[in-house]
Write a protein that holds these residues in place. Structure first.
Motif, PDB file in Angstrom:
ATOM      1  N   VAL A 108       0.833  -1.207   0.000  1.00  0.00           N
ATOM      2  CA  VAL A 108       0.000   0.000   0.000  1.00  0.00           C
ATOM      3  C   VAL A 108       0.867   1.255   0.000  1.00  0.00           C
ATOM      4  O   VAL A 108       0.627   2.202  -0.768  1.00  0.00           O
ATOM      5  CB  VAL A 108      -0.958   0.002   1.210  1.00  0.00           C
ATOM      6  CG1 VAL A 108      -1.654   1.354   1.336  1.00  0.00           C
ATOM      7  CG2 VAL A 108      -1.989  -1.109   1.070  1.00  0.00           C
ATOM      8  N   MET A 109       1.890   1.276   0.823  1.00  0.00           N
ATOM      9  CA  MET A 109       2.726   2.467   0.918  1.00  0.00           C
ATOM     10  C   MET A 109       3.575   2.689  -0.333  1.00  0.00           C
ATOM     11  O   MET A 109       3.872   3.817  -0.701  1.00  0.00           O
ATOM     12  CB  MET A 109       3.625   2.381   2.153  1.00  0.00           C
ATOM     13  CG  MET A 109       2.887   2.600   3.455  1.00  0.00           C
ATOM     14  SD  MET A 109       2.072   4.240   3.553  1.00  0.00           S
ATOM     15  CE  MET A 109       0.359   3.802   3.162  1.00  0.00           C
ATOM     16  N   ARG A 110       3.968   1.611  -1.011  1.00  0.00           N
ATOM     17  CA  ARG A 110       4.724   1.799  -2.254  1.00  0.00           C
ATOM     18  C   ARG A 110       3.829   2.384  -3.345  1.00  0.00           C
ATOM     19  O   ARG A 110       4.261   3.217  -4.134  1.00  0.00           O
ATOM     20  CB  ARG A 110       5.320   0.461  -2.706  1.00  0.00           C
ATOM     21  CG  ARG A 110       6.387  -0.132  -1.811  1.00  0.00           C
ATOM     22  CD  ARG A 110       7.627   0.744  -1.606  1.00  0.00           C
ATOM     23  NE  ARG A 110       7.418   1.867  -0.715  1.00  0.00           N
ATOM     24  CZ  ARG A 110       7.379   1.771   0.617  1.00  0.00           C
ATOM     25  NH1 ARG A 110       7.519   0.605   1.196  1.00  0.00           N
ATOM     26  NH2 ARG A 110       7.211   2.855   1.351  1.00  0.00           N
ATOM     27  N   VAL A 111       2.583   1.937  -3.403  1.00  0.00           N
ATOM     28  CA  VAL A 111       1.639   2.520  -4.364  1.00  0.00           C
ATOM     29  C   VAL A 111       1.392   3.991  -4.037  1.00  0.00           C
ATOM     30  O   VAL A 111       1.368   4.853  -4.925  1.00  0.00           O
ATOM     31  CB  VAL A 111       0.309   1.744  -4.370  1.00  0.00           C
ATOM     32  CG1 VAL A 111      -0.734   2.451  -5.235  1.00  0.00           C
ATOM     33  CG2 VAL A 111       0.523   0.319  -4.862  1.00  0.00           C
ATOM     34  N   VAL A 112       1.220   4.289  -2.749  1.00  0.00           N
ATOM     35  CA  VAL A 112       1.026   5.678  -2.319  1.00  0.00           C
ATOM     36  C   VAL A 112       2.236   6.535  -2.677  1.00  0.00           C
ATOM     37  O   VAL A 112       2.099   7.651  -3.185  1.00  0.00           O
ATOM     38  CB  VAL A 112       0.752   5.723  -0.799  1.00  0.00           C
ATOM     39  CG1 VAL A 112       0.864   7.156  -0.269  1.00  0.00           C
ATOM     40  CG2 VAL A 112      -0.625   5.145  -0.492  1.00  0.00           C
ATOM     41  N   ASP A 113       3.426   6.023  -2.422  1.00  0.00           N
ATOM     42  CA  ASP A 113       4.643   6.768  -2.757  1.00  0.00           C
ATOM     43  C   ASP A 113       4.740   7.029  -4.257  1.00  0.00           C
ATOM     44  O   ASP A 113       5.187   8.101  -4.690  1.00  0.00           O
ATOM     45  CB  ASP A 113       5.880   5.991  -2.293  1.00  0.00           C
ATOM     46  CG  ASP A 113       6.021   5.963  -0.784  1.00  0.00           C
ATOM     47  OD1 ASP A 113       5.423   6.820  -0.120  1.00  0.00           O
ATOM     48  OD2 ASP A 113       6.726   5.066  -0.272  1.00  0.00           O
ATOM     49  N   LEU A 114       4.326   6.054  -5.059  1.00  0.00           N
ATOM     50  CA  LEU A 114       4.359   6.220  -6.511  1.00  0.00           C
ATOM     51  C   LEU A 114       3.430   7.343  -6.946  1.00  0.00           C
ATOM     52  O   LEU A 114       3.804   8.187  -7.775  1.00  0.00           O
ATOM     53  CB  LEU A 114       3.959   4.906  -7.193  1.00  0.00           C
ATOM     54  CG  LEU A 114       3.877   4.942  -8.733  1.00  0.00           C
ATOM     55  CD1 LEU A 114       5.244   5.240  -9.336  1.00  0.00           C
ATOM     56  CD2 LEU A 114       3.327   3.621  -9.260  1.00  0.00           C
TER      57      LEU A 114
END
Length: 276
Positions: A108-114
């Protein structure tokens, strides 16, 4: 948040008053007008303000104030729809991510960071180019811009309270994860989410106006604040009232919603609450 605290907070009260008046104007104003938003009168195009048309007419002879009120309603509904979708998806993802941690939190956080890697308006432009124009796609663009914001806020707040006594008590009582997340945790972290929601709706109107102004959002003859401003800027030197009134509508919406958000923030801060 108690009602008497809200009534004693001037910022929140001013924001609520301005927002309420704005909502009443955009939802009921067009009903009270004898003109429709797309009623053409070519013989009276670009007329100055008069008794018949208090804020003048545009390049096609349409009543400016009726068109602006109708356009503001459409812009507001588009923004609210996009922000609501972003809240539902972002809050759900943030709750599960912050509560469970592990691989779910990483994904979830990697998608958010992207998504955060792109400026908000650039991200909205990309979606409009990919999916095409129209009301629905503008709402989707606004959703894509604000989804990572709600997800991150919710995840961070959930992470701070997941080990609190009331959460552990719910687990001991055998409550399921969805009930714990949405009945125990979410109400206790809702204040910053509500503040962000008011800000998001305000700037969602700005995103819609910007996309429609450059021709990538709502398309004529459907009125929206961006469409009206695009029409008004072409004739600004001759008829400044078209652009001025639509721009003023955006300003009022931003002012009311931002003041309301600031008031909610103040009331939710223990250091700033009015003491009983």
């Amino acid at each position: 948040m108690k009602l008497k605290h809200f009534l004693h907070n001037r910022t929140a009260l001013a924001g609520l008053t301005i927002t309420t008046l704005f909502l009443l104007a955009v939802f009921f104003g067009p009903m009270l007008s004898k003109w429709s938003s797309n009623q053409h009168d070519f013989m009276n195009a670009l007329q100055a303000p008069s008794w018949a048309h208090p804020f003048g007419t545009d390049s096609l002879g349409r009543d400016v104030i009726t068109r602006v009120l109708e356009g503001a309603r459409i812009s507001l509904l588009i923004s609210v729809s996009g922000v609501f979708a972003a809240m539902v998806l972002g809050i759900t993802a943030g709750l599960y991510s912050g509560f469970h941690g592990g691989w779910m939190d990483v994904i979830v956080m990697r998608v958010v960071d992207l998504l955060f890697a792109f400026p908000a308006f650039v991200l909205a432009l990309f979606l409009m180019v990919a999916l095409g124009y129209g009301v629905t796609n503008v709402a989707l663009a606004i959703m894509l811009v604000y989804l990572p914001i709600f997800a991150r806020i919710t995840r961070n707040m959930t992470e701070t309270v997941r080990n609190d006594a009331y959460v552990q008590a719910a687990q001991v009582m055998g409550q399921g994860t969805p009930r714990i997340l949405f009945r125990e945790i979410l109400p206790n972290i809702s204040a910053p989410i509500l503040v962000q929601a008011t800000i998001a709706v305000a700037f969602g109107i700005v995103i819609e106006s910007g996309l429609s102004f450059i021709g990538l959002g709502v398309q004529p003859p459907t009125p929206s604040l961006g469409v009206i401003m695009a029409d008004g800027q072409e004739y600004f030197r001759r008829s400044p009232w078209v652009l001025t009134l639509s721009g003023l509508s955006v300003t009022v919406a931003l002012l009311g919603l931002n003041l309301l958000g600031d008031g909610i923030r103040d009331l939710s801060d223990p250091r700033l609450k009015v003491r009983e």
